[in-house]
Enzyme design. Structure first.
Site, PDB file in Angstrom:
ATOM      1  N   THR A 123     -48.991  22.876   9.848  1.00  0.00           N
ATOM      2  CA  THR A 123     -49.065  24.101   9.054  1.00  0.00           C
ATOM      3  C   THR A 123     -50.488  24.336   8.536  1.00  0.00           C
ATOM      4  OG1 THR A 123     -46.809  23.627   8.367  1.00  0.00           O
ATOM      5  CG2 THR A 123     -48.008  25.282   7.102  1.00  0.00           C
ATOM      6  N   GLU A 124     -50.983  25.542   8.730  1.00  0.00           N
ATOM      7  CA  GLU A 124     -52.330  25.936   8.282  1.00  0.00           C
ATOM      8  C   GLU A 124     -53.406  25.041   8.884  1.00  0.00           C
ATOM      9  OE1 GLU A 124     -52.377  28.682   6.988  1.00  0.00           O
ATOM     10  OE2 GLU A 124     -50.508  28.973   5.886  1.00  0.00           O
ATOM     11  N   LEU A 125     -53.110  24.499  10.067  1.00  0.00           N
ATOM     12  CA  LEU A 125     -54.036  23.635  10.793  1.00  0.00           C
ATOM     13  C   LEU A 125     -54.422  22.398   9.969  1.00  0.00           C
ATOM     14  CD1 LEU A 125     -54.751  24.480  13.685  1.00  0.00           C
ATOM     15  CD2 LEU A 125     -57.115  24.723  12.958  1.00  0.00           C
TER      16      LEU A 125
END
Lengths: 392, 451
Positions: free
Chosen positions: A143-145
């Site tokens: 998530t969100e890199l």
């Protein structure tokens, strides 16, 4: 030079206004009609026109390839609003030149919750992608890199061959992001890094009239890419870049269409999926003792857990998670997992650097972070009561 | 309609007894006891924009502290204070004989008050100036107990006939009270006129305006060279209802001073506070309904209503009707010190106004670190970001917001802290600079004072 174009497709389940007085009322937490209405709007402006253009590009340019991550919450909303959209997406994947990237089903902060939550959500997403598209991911993004050594170990344990991460100076230690790296703690895991200046040229700056490079053409962009040193360039961005963050009037969709031709005309430039890029020779090992992300100027978790509101909401969510698992009610567990979606915490952001604050406001489902927090806490408190009632 | 019926039938139901009021006062004392007072340092005065010379402003006012009932008095006090600190002179006209909170550099004048050495005894019409349709001035204090309209006429007549004001640079009128006299005086002195609107008759009367007052508002708005509104919401109303050309309109918000206290008091029952005039436009009934709703969940709460006004009997009945009479305290009018004490003690402040051109009280509460809930249509909602904003009619939402602030400590702390910064980021010095900016639009090219 291989272009690794990776687009992230996601919509969260936004909360309804759930008042404190609604505690115990049985009212739904999530505003399904509103979410689906938003989804339909984005489909019209972004998903459908961009899918169509990508399909045309795949048909016309046999060397064109790219990668997608598609969250479970997005797939749920697509099923409810526009099943044909999913068919179009299946058509893209069916060309064999669109790789799928794994992640958590709920686009959640499960990686900060005690195990086995993360494993369960990643496996759920894995199964969902296989079932929906007939293809299983071998590369993982968080998530969100988000990325860290710990997550690298997790990815390997789950059988993934590679992970995506931000090409942030703090991790690169002076190196270039334009190579395939490997994890220092798990060298069998390939690391593909986002070239954030080139990615943000499209993701953030494309429609900015004040930008010295405005307007950006595909030819100019490919020229920059072709003249960059390295073996690969990671262009990682939200899928909604194309038609939603930048409106169609900015010419962003034409830009997307023009990329494959410009790449064909550029010297020594080709395309690679994330899976293929992992097969490139490794340039070296990179460590990430603390978690990095692709958000904001600091590239940390500050966008979700940077202030007291966010931290207190997340701590409360973690506690409710224990009850939600014990309660043995799939509805309660699903509601909790939807509440763990990172977007809810993002809405509680209180402000920071000028540019960041603008980005946060753009993405917020609320007028201000207090509304977001209070609403979230009400839903969570209600869920807690429901879980406790089951346990009694 | 049902509501009105209820009010009538219950009119005799309950009046506050002397004992009840005494109880309220003693609880108030308790609430505000142990306060550690400290005088907050004054912020530096606003710097004069280089192009602006020192001005002598004639302010046609109404109330002035310490005897004021609302934002108008506070605004006039703070504005004159900052203007004089910047080096300007202010002559402040009021129908009341004082006492006035002293402001160095401000000369107060009122009918029957002391004359200036340069002033001639007034004799209507003797200077060959048009004396207008109002009666000649009365060289004696105005009797404000007489019918309001007559008293107004007297005040305006006195203003119009003032003499000894040769060095005035401009006339600044606040609201409708002195528009007739102020306009005449500005014409006589051949100086520009500025009018600040703090609220309109439409708003104060909730849509049933008194024509006499409307006419006075319109006269001032038409005659003024610049009109200052205390919020964008109010400005839009002036444009739509009074047809004030946008080129004349400016918005200057109210502000608040850093509170004079050391610490918040954190003892006893949690207090949800309303502070303001008990008029229909303030929406105090919504406050009580919301309070009653929260009390079902959090029965230990105390609702405090500080202020007086015509709605008091109705509100008292409503509290009884809602069954929360024992959890609501009507304090009546409170002193400045009690006011600060209440703010230091309050857990949540609510400004539920149906109509609120600005709402300084909300800004004061924020400055005191009290998490604040305002109605969406209030002017303060335009400037304050660290608050909850609620539709004025939505008592359920007010109730939920109150409960959320009380039940989620992180929310309470964060909004309190950031609200304080929000309220104090700019002060009256900044508002005075903006006001002088409006003056400068009208007085440029006028004679300069030696520096």
């Amino acid at each position: 030079m291989k272009i690794v174009l990776y687009l992230h497709i996601h919509q969260p389940w936004r909360l309804a206004r759930f008042r404190y007085l609604d505690l115990g009322s049985g009212r739904p937490y999530f505003d399904v009609p509103r979410n689906l209405a938003i989804f339909r709007g984005i489909t019209e402006r972004c998903y459908r026109p961009a899918f169509t253009r990508l399909r045309r590009a795949l048909d016309e340019f046999p060397e064109f390839q790219f990668s997608l991550s598609i969250t479970g919450t997005w797939i749920e909303q697509a099923r409810e609003t526009d099943p044909a959209l999913l068919s179009e997406l299946r058509g893209l994947v069916g060309t064999g030149r669109v790789a799928l990237v794994g992640e958590t089903y709920y686009h959640s902060l499960a990686f900060l919750v005690p195990p086995p939550e993360l494993q369960e959500e990643v496996r759920l997403q894995h199964r969902t992608l296989e079932g929906e598209f007939g293809r299983a991911p071998t590369v993982l993004r968080m998530t969100e890199l988000a990325y860290s050594d710990e997550l690298a170990r997790f990815a390997v344990a789950q059988g993934y061959r590679g992970m995506l991460a931000e090409g942030w100076e703090g991790v690169l230690e002076g190196g270039s992001p334009n190579h395939r790296y490997a994890s220092r703690v798990a060298p069998e895991l390939g690391l593909l890094l986002r070239n954030y200046p080139l990615s943000d040229d499209v993701g953030f700056r494309f429609s900015s009239r004040g930008w010295s490079e405005f307007p950006l053409t595909a030819e100019k962009y490919l020229h920059w890419i072709a003249s960059s040193p390295g073996e690969m360039v990671g262009l990682f961005m939200d899928f909604e870049t194309f038609g939603e963050h930048h409106p169609a009037s900015s010419g962003i969709l034409e830009f997307l269409s023009a990329l494959p031709r410009a790449a064909r005309d550029a010297p020594n430039v080709g395309w690679a999926t994330a899976e293929e890029a992992v097969d490139l020779p490794s340039r070296g090992l990179l460590g990430a003792p603390t978690t990095i992300s692709w958000a904001d100027q600091n590239r940390d978790l500050g966008a979700w857990l940077g202030n007291d509101l966010q931290r207190s909401a997340f701590e409360a969510a973690k506690k409710v998670g224990v009850l939600a698992h014990q309660a043995g009610d799939p509805e309660i567990l699903t509601a909790w997992r939807r509440l763990l979606t990172s977007d809810h915490f993002y809405y509680m952001y209180l402000g920071g650097h000028g540019a960041d604050a603008g980005v946060h406001q753009y993405f917020s489902a609320y007028g201000n972070p207090y509304d977001a927090y209070a609403n979230y806490m009400n839903a969570l408190t209600d869920l807690r009561q429901r879980a406790l009632a089951k346990l009694r | 309609m049902a509501e009105r019926k209820q009010r009538t039938s219950r009119r005799s139901a309950k009046r506050p007894s002397a004992a009840e009021l005494a109880w309220s006062r003693s609880t108030l004392d308790e609430l505000t006891r142990d306060l550690a007072w400290s005088r907050a340092p004054s912020p530096p005065p606003g710097r004069l924009p280089p192009a602006v010379r020192r001005l002598h402003v004639l302010m046609v006012g109404w109330e002035f502290p310490p005897h004021h009932t609302g934002g108008l008095g506070v605004h006039c006090y703070e504005l004159t204070r900052e203007l004089t600190r910047m080096g300007h002179r202010v002559t402040f006209l009021t129908p009341f004989p004082g006492p006035f909170t002293e402001v160095p550099g401000v000369t107060f004048r009122w009918p029957g008050g002391p004359r200036l050495p340069t002033e001639r005894p007034s004799s209507p019409g003797s200077e060959g100036e048009p004396s207008g349709p109002w009666p000649a001035s009365y060289d004696r204090p105005i009797d404000l107990s007489r019918p309001y309209a007559e008293a107004m006429t007297d005040y305006n007549g006195w203003v119009a006939e003032l003499t000894g004001l040769d060095d005035i640079d401009l006339v600044h009128v606040h609201d409708w009270f002195g528009t007739v006299g102020g306009t005449a005086l500005a014409r006589k002195l051949r100086v520009p006129m500025v009018m600040t609107v703090h609220s309109t008759e439409y708003d104060r009367s909730l849509g049933h305006p008194w024509t006499e007052i409307l006419e006075r508002e319109q006269l001032g708005l038409d005659a003024a060279d610049r009109v200052i509104a205390v919020s964008r919401h109010l400005m839009a109303q002036l444009e739509e209802r009074y047809r004030v050309p946008p080129s004349k309109l400016r918005v200057i918000y109210n502000a608040v001073r850093p509170p004079e206290r050391l610490a918040r008091l954190e003892t006893g029952a949690r207090v949800v506070l309303f502070l303001g005039r008990l008029t229909a436009m303030k929406g105090v009934d919504t406050f009580l309904r919301a309070g009653a709703r929260v009390l079902r969940q959090l029965p230990e709460l105390l609702l405090v209503v500080a202020g007086e006004g015509p709605e008091f009997p109705h509100l008292l009945n409503l509290a009884a009707h809602l069954g929360i009479a024992d959890r609501v305290m009507f304090l009546g009018k409170v002193t400045e010190e009690e006011r600060s004490g209440l703010l230091a003690r309050a857990s949540v402040f609510v400004l539920p106004s149906v109509v609120e051109p600005f709402g300084i009280a909300a800004l004061e509460a924020m400055a005191a670190g009290v998490p604040t809930i305002v109605s969406k249509t209030s002017g303060v909602a335009e400037v304050a970001k660290n608050v909850f904003a609620v539709d004025f009619w939505d008592s359920e939402e007010f109730a939920s917001r109150i409960a959320e602030l009380l039940e989620y400590p992180t929310l309470w702390h964060t909004m309190g802290e950031r609200g304080r910064d929000d309220a104090l980021r700019e002060g009256w010095a900044e508002r005075a600079i903006e006001t002088v900016g409006v003056y400068a639009e009208l007085t440029s090219g006028a004679r300069s004072l030696p520096t």
